[in-house]
Scaffold this active site. Structure first.
Site, PDB file in Angstrom:
ATOM      1  N   VAL A 151       0.893  -1.024   0.065  1.00 44.94           N
ATOM      2  CA  VAL A 151      -0.232   0.015   0.010  1.00 44.94           C
ATOM      3  C   VAL A 151       0.659   1.382   0.089  1.00 44.94           C
ATOM      4  O   VAL A 151       0.182   2.237  -0.289  1.00 44.94           O
ATOM      5  CB  VAL A 151      -1.189   0.220   1.122  1.00 44.94           C
ATOM      6  CG1 VAL A 151      -2.078  -1.269   1.006  1.00 44.94           C
ATOM      7  CG2 VAL A 151      -0.204  -0.165   2.615  1.00 44.94           C
ATOM      8  N   SER A 200      -2.052   5.716  16.548  1.00 47.63           N
ATOM      9  CA  SER A 200      -1.297   5.379  17.644  1.00 47.63           C
ATOM     10  C   SER A 200      -1.074   6.251  18.645  1.00 47.63           C
ATOM     11  O   SER A 200      -1.516   7.541  18.473  1.00 47.63           O
ATOM     12  CB  SER A 200       0.188   5.255  17.313  1.00 47.63           C
ATOM     13  OG  SER A 200       1.049   4.959  18.115  1.00 47.63           O
ATOM     14  N   TYR A 225       7.224   8.388  12.507  1.00 50.49           N
ATOM     15  CA  TYR A 225       5.974   7.625  12.998  1.00 50.49           C
ATOM     16  C   TYR A 225       5.079   8.645  13.686  1.00 50.49           C
ATOM     17  O   TYR A 225       3.778   8.149  13.508  1.00 50.49           O
ATOM     18  CB  TYR A 225       6.588   6.634  13.930  1.00 50.49           C
ATOM     19  CG  TYR A 225       5.558   5.561  14.209  1.00 50.49           C
ATOM     20  CD1 TYR A 225       5.292   4.478  13.484  1.00 50.49           C
ATOM     21  CD2 TYR A 225       4.986   5.638  15.387  1.00 50.49           C
ATOM     22  CE1 TYR A 225       4.044   3.567  13.782  1.00 50.49           C
ATOM     23  CE2 TYR A 225       3.918   4.579  15.940  1.00 50.49           C
ATOM     24  CZ  TYR A 225       3.471   3.658  14.948  1.00 50.49           C
ATOM     25  OH  TYR A 225       2.778   2.664  15.434  1.00 50.49           O
TER      26      TYR A 225
HETATM   27  P1  NAP Z   1       2.514  -5.973  12.618  1.00 43.06           P
HETATM   28  O1  NAP Z   1       2.370  -6.958  13.645  1.00 43.06           O
HETATM   29  O2  NAP Z   1       3.976  -5.774  12.262  1.00 43.06           O
HETATM   30  O3  NAP Z   1       1.702  -6.381  11.135  1.00 43.06           O
HETATM   31  C1  NAP Z   1       2.131  -5.370  10.125  1.00 43.06           C
HETATM   32  C2  NAP Z   1       0.838  -5.718   9.104  1.00 43.06           C
HETATM   33  O4  NAP Z   1       0.872  -4.523   7.937  1.00 43.06           O
HETATM   34  C3  NAP Z   1       1.276  -7.075   8.544  1.00 43.06           C
HETATM   35  O5  NAP Z   1       0.008  -7.573   7.971  1.00 43.06           O
HETATM   36  C4  NAP Z   1       1.919  -6.562   7.068  1.00 43.06           C
HETATM   37  O6  NAP Z   1       1.950  -7.332   5.996  1.00 43.06           O
HETATM   38  C5  NAP Z   1       1.201  -5.139   6.824  1.00 43.06           C
HETATM   39  N1  NAP Z   1       2.052  -4.315   6.078  1.00 43.06           N
HETATM   40  C6  NAP Z   1       3.274  -3.592   6.397  1.00 43.06           C
HETATM   41  N2  NAP Z   1       3.657  -2.878   5.649  1.00 43.06           N
HETATM   42  C7  NAP Z   1       2.522  -3.023   4.400  1.00 43.06           C
HETATM   43  C8  NAP Z   1       2.628  -2.409   3.116  1.00 43.06           C
HETATM   44  N3  NAP Z   1       3.489  -1.577   2.702  1.00 43.06           N
HETATM   45  N4  NAP Z   1       1.576  -2.969   2.283  1.00 43.06           N
HETATM   46  C9  NAP Z   1       0.562  -3.623   2.925  1.00 43.06           C
HETATM   47  N5  NAP Z   1       0.743  -4.190   4.064  1.00 43.06           N
HETATM   48  C10 NAP Z   1       1.657  -3.953   4.882  1.00 43.06           C
HETATM   49  O7  NAP Z   1       1.848  -4.653  13.191  1.00 43.06           O
HETATM   50  P2  NAP Z   1       0.974  -4.342  14.165  1.00 43.06           P
HETATM   51  O8  NAP Z   1       1.504  -4.110  15.536  1.00 43.06           O
HETATM   52  O9  NAP Z   1      -0.373  -5.364  13.962  1.00 43.06           O
HETATM   53  O10 NAP Z   1       0.371  -2.884  13.451  1.00 43.06           O
HETATM   54  C11 NAP Z   1      -0.826  -2.558  12.895  1.00 43.06           C
HETATM   55  C12 NAP Z   1      -1.113  -1.189  12.913  1.00 43.06           C
HETATM   56  O11 NAP Z   1      -1.409  -0.748  14.411  1.00 43.06           O
HETATM   57  C13 NAP Z   1      -0.032  -0.281  12.278  1.00 43.06           C
HETATM   58  O12 NAP Z   1      -0.496   0.718  11.649  1.00 43.06           O
HETATM   59  C14 NAP Z   1       0.646  -0.001  13.554  1.00 43.06           C
HETATM   60  O13 NAP Z   1       1.454   1.505  13.413  1.00 43.06           O
HETATM   61  C15 NAP Z   1      -0.435   0.507  14.761  1.00 43.06           C
HETATM   62  N6  NAP Z   1       0.108   0.440  15.917  1.00 43.06           N
HETATM   63  C16 NAP Z   1       0.342  -0.850  16.569  1.00 43.06           C
HETATM   64  C17 NAP Z   1       0.935  -0.790  17.939  1.00 43.06           C
HETATM   65  C18 NAP Z   1       1.570  -1.845  18.580  1.00 43.06           C
HETATM   66  O14 NAP Z   1       1.853  -1.552  19.622  1.00 43.06           O
HETATM   67  N7  NAP Z   1       1.440  -2.951  17.897  1.00 43.06           N
HETATM   68  C19 NAP Z   1       0.612   0.475  18.448  1.00 43.06           C
HETATM   69  C20 NAP Z   1       0.067   1.543  17.995  1.00 43.06           C
HETATM   70  C21 NAP Z   1      -0.280   1.512  16.727  1.00 43.06           C
HETATM   71  P3  NAP Z   1       2.961  -8.798   5.771  1.00 43.06           P
HETATM   72  O15 NAP Z   1       2.298  -9.566   6.966  1.00 43.06           O
HETATM   73  O16 NAP Z   1       2.731  -9.304   4.407  1.00 43.06           O
HETATM   74  O17 NAP Z   1       4.470  -8.035   6.023  1.00 43.06           O
END
Ligand code: NAP
Length: 244
Positions: A66, A144, A157
């Protein structure tokens, strides 16, 4: 019993793992058919589709980086061709590569803003014509706590996640009369692969004393998908890390 989101089509970006995966499964549990976007982990995305199918719904895994403009257009076009009008868009895909003030480069900034912010704009614009014609829609942007507090990942970020909130407010204000709600969720530290790369976010630093789960974020997304009177809001799911 009829499920509340039965007949709705959802597109969740970055749904192969973590928070996106949990949201995709929760939406399917409420009756939606779900398009599971991923960047590189095809097997993981297919596993999520199998979970969705076990719930009696249709799931489709769609590869698209994306961060690339043409890929977002192709993603939405394919989902609409195979499933129909996207009624629920969850802009979740995100990257969290940590960079300090000393390390960060313009390239780091551009990459992060493309995936974490511009992609949400592009996907929203792409789904809106059919969503407006249908007169019903839910757009949920994953921000976030870093948008509110600065966080630990870096300036790129924090800026991308704060930008998501401005984007959400504009669309919420302009679409409220059309049956389309637009909201954001601002998670605190959630136990996913992304967080595993940030060891400084220790559970004892969170007021509730633990990391959150992806399912706890998905609960908030499900509530926003069901509710037609909440719009323009940022829902914190942060264990008390940021008190608004
Ligand atoms: P994650 O475990 O690293 O998973 C990331 C997901 O996004 C995976 O499905 C990955 O696909 C996909 N992705 C990454 N880059 C992409 C791209 N360029 N195009 C399409 N798909 C892409 O992350 P998460 O912790 O679940 O985070 C999800 C969201 O929540 C993010 O926006 C993150 O910033 C936000 N968030 C997370 C936290 C936290 O503590 N975890 C806190 C606040 C906000 P692949 O599996 O194919 O790589």
């Amino acid at each position: 019993m009829k499920k509340e989101l039965a007949g709705r089509i959802a597109l969740v970006t970055g749904a192969s793992r973590g928070i996106g995966r949990a949201i995709a499964i929760a939406l399917a549990g409420a009756g939606a058919d779900v398009a599971v976007n991923y960047r590189s982990k095809a097997d993981e995305a297919r596993k999520v589709c199998r979970e969705i199918e076990k719930l009696g719904r249709r799931g489709i895994a769609v590869q698209a980086d994306v961060g690339r403009t043409t890929a977002v257009a192709g993603l939405v076009e394919r989902v609409q061709r195979e499933f129909g009008t996207v009624a629920i868009l969850v802009n979740n895909a995100g990257v969290g590569r940590m960079r300090t003030i000393e390390e960060i480069t313009e390239e780091d900034w551009d990459e992060m803003l493309a995936v974490n912010l511009k992609a949400a704009f592009l996907a929203t614009q792409a789904v809106l014509p059919a969503m407006r014609a249908a007169g019903w829609g839910r757009i949920i942007n994953i921000s976030s706590v870093a948008a509110q507090m600065g966080g630990v990942v870096g300036p790129h970020y924090a800026a991308s996640k704060a930008g998501i909130l401005g984007l959400m407010r504009y669309y919420a204000a302009h679409l409220a009369r059309e049956g389309i709600t637009v909201n954001a969720i601002a998670p605190g530290p959630i136990d996913t692969d992304m967080l595993a790369a940030l060891p400084q976010l220790r559970p004892d630093l969170i007021p509730v004393g633990r990391l959150g789960t992806a399912e706890e974020v998905a609960d908030a997304a499900l509530m926003l998908a069901r509710n037609g009177y909440i719009t323009g809001q940022t829902i914190g799911v942060n264990g008390g890390r940021y008190i608004s």
